[in-house]
Design an enzyme around this catalytic site. Structure first.
Site, PDB file in Angstrom:
ATOM      1  N   CYS A   1     -26.826  54.414  -3.533  1.00 28.02           N
ATOM      2  CA  CYS A   1     -25.397  54.444  -3.828  1.00 28.02           C
ATOM      3  C   CYS A   1     -25.167  53.963  -5.259  1.00 28.02           C
ATOM      4  O   CYS A   1     -26.091  53.500  -5.919  1.00 28.02           O
ATOM      5  CB  CYS A   1     -24.607  53.623  -2.802  1.00 28.02           C
ATOM      6  SG  CYS A   1     -24.337  51.908  -3.239  1.00 28.02           S
TER       7      CYS A   1
ATOM      8  N   ASP B   1      -5.488  41.707 -22.789  1.00 25.34           N
ATOM      9  CA  ASP B   1      -6.496  42.031 -21.770  1.00 25.34           C
ATOM     10  C   ASP B   1      -6.528  43.546 -21.590  1.00 25.34           C
ATOM     11  O   ASP B   1      -6.059  44.085 -20.595  1.00 25.34           O
ATOM     12  CB  ASP B   1      -6.131  41.332 -20.457  1.00 25.34           C
ATOM     13  CG  ASP B   1      -7.163  41.541 -19.359  1.00 25.34           C
ATOM     14  OD1 ASP B   1      -8.258  42.059 -19.664  1.00 25.34           O
ATOM     15  OD2 ASP B   1      -6.884  41.211 -18.198  1.00 25.34           O
TER      16      ASP B   1
ATOM     17  N   TYR C   1      -0.895  44.161 -22.416  1.00 24.98           N
ATOM     18  CA  TYR C   1      -1.566  44.800 -21.278  1.00 24.98           C
ATOM     19  C   TYR C   1      -1.406  43.887 -20.056  1.00 24.98           C
ATOM     20  O   TYR C   1      -2.364  43.562 -19.355  1.00 24.98           O
ATOM     21  CB  TYR C   1      -3.056  45.028 -21.536  1.00 24.98           C
ATOM     22  CG  TYR C   1      -3.384  45.920 -22.702  1.00 24.98           C
ATOM     23  CD1 TYR C   1      -3.363  47.306 -22.581  1.00 24.98           C
ATOM     24  CD2 TYR C   1      -3.756  45.375 -23.932  1.00 24.98           C
ATOM     25  CE1 TYR C   1      -3.689  48.129 -23.651  1.00 24.98           C
ATOM     26  CE2 TYR C   1      -4.084  46.190 -25.008  1.00 24.98           C
ATOM     27  CZ  TYR C   1      -4.050  47.560 -24.861  1.00 24.98           C
ATOM     28  OH  TYR C   1      -4.375  48.369 -25.922  1.00 24.98           O
TER      29      TYR C   1
ATOM     30  N   CYS D   1     -13.253  43.320 -20.504  1.00 28.17           N
ATOM     31  CA  CYS D   1     -14.238  43.735 -19.503  1.00 28.17           C
ATOM     32  C   CYS D   1     -15.328  44.588 -20.140  1.00 28.17           C
ATOM     33  O   CYS D   1     -16.178  45.136 -19.430  1.00 28.17           O
ATOM     34  CB  CYS D   1     -13.561  44.501 -18.359  1.00 28.17           C
ATOM     35  SG  CYS D   1     -12.681  45.993 -18.900  1.00 28.17           S
TER      36      CYS D   1
ATOM     37  N   CYS E   1     -30.044  44.972   0.260  1.00 30.13           N
ATOM     38  CA  CYS E   1     -29.290  46.091   0.831  1.00 30.13           C
ATOM     39  C   CYS E   1     -30.204  47.283   1.054  1.00 30.13           C
ATOM     40  O   CYS E   1     -30.976  47.663   0.162  1.00 30.13           O
ATOM     41  CB  CYS E   1     -28.141  46.476  -0.100  1.00 30.13           C
ATOM     42  SG  CYS E   1     -27.173  47.894   0.480  1.00 30.13           S
TER      43      CYS E   1
END
Length: 471
Positions: A83, A401, A331, A428, A77
């Site tokens: 970014c 979760d 969740y 996560c 990229c």
């Protein structure tokens, strides 16, 4: 190695980058001190200016590369390093997976301080580009200038651009040419909206002054072929909204839903706002296996559909269902995990604090013809009372979760109190997961661990843990 002082900051030269740590930071060592840096690959030899310098550790940034690691690859990229995304493009994908596996093992041992089974090899993604089903672009009148442009009097930062926030800067936006995170027509749609704004001389949003019409563009591109565009603007302008919507529908007949949202708030969140449907049914349908899910402009759904499907398949396997169990989905969000495992369970009970998500979950259950699923709005600690257990049944399996912050101490205590034979913890953020597993260790044993890579070219990692109640 030489040391010198410059502006009272210590600079270290010819330092070998040795390894990766959590959150994508690299590690170097000198004189027994660990130094955390970014934007490096193990094997690089660099000069480092220290910004924090403690007794046993330090943080710094690279001022020069003396030698590049043989493991480096050329980023694909043109916006790499500018970014805020895809920070690991310079690292071969197999090494990305290796370091993510290492990260999970490290935090579970270092923070969790618990006994662990052999951790399964990470599930890598088949597609390392174009994998996001949702993306949000930002329109701004403040362009981020590249280092070579900073002292150029012919280049002004006062330009109307469309792209992503520059890393670490809330008020500067990188003008993106091609983003590889989402399949086309994502880039073409963004450019049509940007060019329309430039031609019509419409004000692009000024995040400092909180004024402007073109603000954000949210795109969802589903594996079913359905595409949603949500144009977020700063105020009502019916004439320009009509012109732009007609242009988009003419140039992109594949759009199935087009919306506009008026956001006059000082932040980009559209929570609590009411998107208006300009074309289509106002939502898209995404699919995991043969389960279908209705996704609106404010719905939460796994951002990587294909890897989300694998994540849920492992979760279902770890639940060990026989068709007789009551499963609590904590969740639960829009109900995707509970619905995904529902055919193997006798009963699904979902709990979620966000009311709009609970409404979506109920709609998704109806969409899939699943009648033995019930969703409840509220905090788990408040909802799951003794009276609730009498009415809904105690859980045989708990699936949790939570967000990146992990589970609240009260919820951990509630799970210990519920004493379900099996808990499946989807995370996560393995660091907060490890903290919670440590708190659960007195009653639960970790029996299986499976990392899953949802976001190639980033340091983010999902992890699934199976726990069994100790005898």
């Amino acid at each position: 190695m030489r040391k010198r002082n410059r502006n009272k900051e210590q600079v270290l030269t010819n330092i070998l980058v040795e390894d990766y740590a959590a959150e994508g930071k690299s590690i170097a060592r000198t004189n027994g001190k660990v130094i955390f840096i970014e934007n490096a690959v193990p094997g690089d030899v660099v000069d480092i200016r220290l910004s924090k310098n403690k007794k046993d550790w330090a943080e710094g940034h690279i001022t020069a590369f003396q030698r590049y690691s043989p493991n480096r690859v050329e980023p694909f990229c043109s916006h790499f390093g500018i970014c805020g995304g895809c920070r690991w493009q310079m690292l071969p994908y197999q090494l990305q997976l290796q370091y993510k596996q290492q990260q999970v093992e490290d935090v579970l041992q270092r923070i969790g301080k618990i006994g662990l089974p052999e951790i399964s090899p990470i599930l890598g993604a088949a597609n390392t580009t174009g994998y996001r089903n949702k993306i949000e672009y930002t329109f701004s009148n403040r362009r981020f200038l590249l280092p070579a442009e900073l002292n150029d009097p012919l280049v002004s930062p006062a330009q109307n651009v469309a792209g992503f926030h520059a890393r670490g800067l809330f008020d500067k936006v990188v003008d993106i040419d091609t983003c590889y995170l989402q399949e086309e027509p994502t880039n073409r749609i963004r450019k049509v909206v940007r060019d329309f704004g430039l031609r019509q001389q419409l004000p692009f949003y000024d995040i400092r002054e909180h004024y402007g019409w073109l603000r954000n563009l949210q795109l969802r591109i589903c594996t079913t072929g359905e595409i949603m565009a949500n144009l977020v603007v700063g105020y009502v302008d019916e004439e320009q909204t009509h012109r732009l919507s007609e242009l988009l529908l003419q140039q992109f007949p594949e759009l199935t839903t087009l919306l506009v949202t008026i956001n006059a708030k000082w932040n980009d969140s559209i929570t609590g706002l009411e998107p208006r449907v300009l074309y289509g049914k106002g939502y898209v349908i995404e699919q995991l296996e043969d389960f279908r899910f209705k996704i609106g402009p404010q719905s939460f759904f796994q951002t990587n559909t294909r890897q989300g499907e694998r994540l849920y398949q492992v979760t279902r396997e770890y639940a060990g269902l026989t068709g007789k169990e009551t499963v609590y989905d904590l969740y639960c969000g829009t109900g995707s995990i509970g619905i995904f495992v529902s055919r193997q369970a006798a009963r699904i009970v979902g709990v979620e604090v966000i009311g709009a998500a609970v409404s979506d979950a109920r709609e998704n259950a109806a969409l899939n013809g699943i009648g033995h699923v019930r969703f409840f709005e509220g905090d788990v600690v408040d909802v799951c009372t003794d009276e609730f257990f009498v009415r809904e049944g105690r859980p045989d399996v708990i699936i949790t979760d939570p967000p990146r912050a992990g589970m609240h101490q009260g919820l951990v205590n509630k799970i210990l109190d519920m004493a379900a034979p099996t808990v499946v913890y989807v995370s996560c953020n393995p660091a907060t997961q490890a903290r919670d597993l440590h708190l659960m260790d007195a009653r639960y044993e970790v029996t299986r661990v499976q990392p899953v890579d949802m976001f190639p070219h980033t340091h983010h990692i999902e992890n699934i843990v199976q726990l069994k109640l100790r005898g």
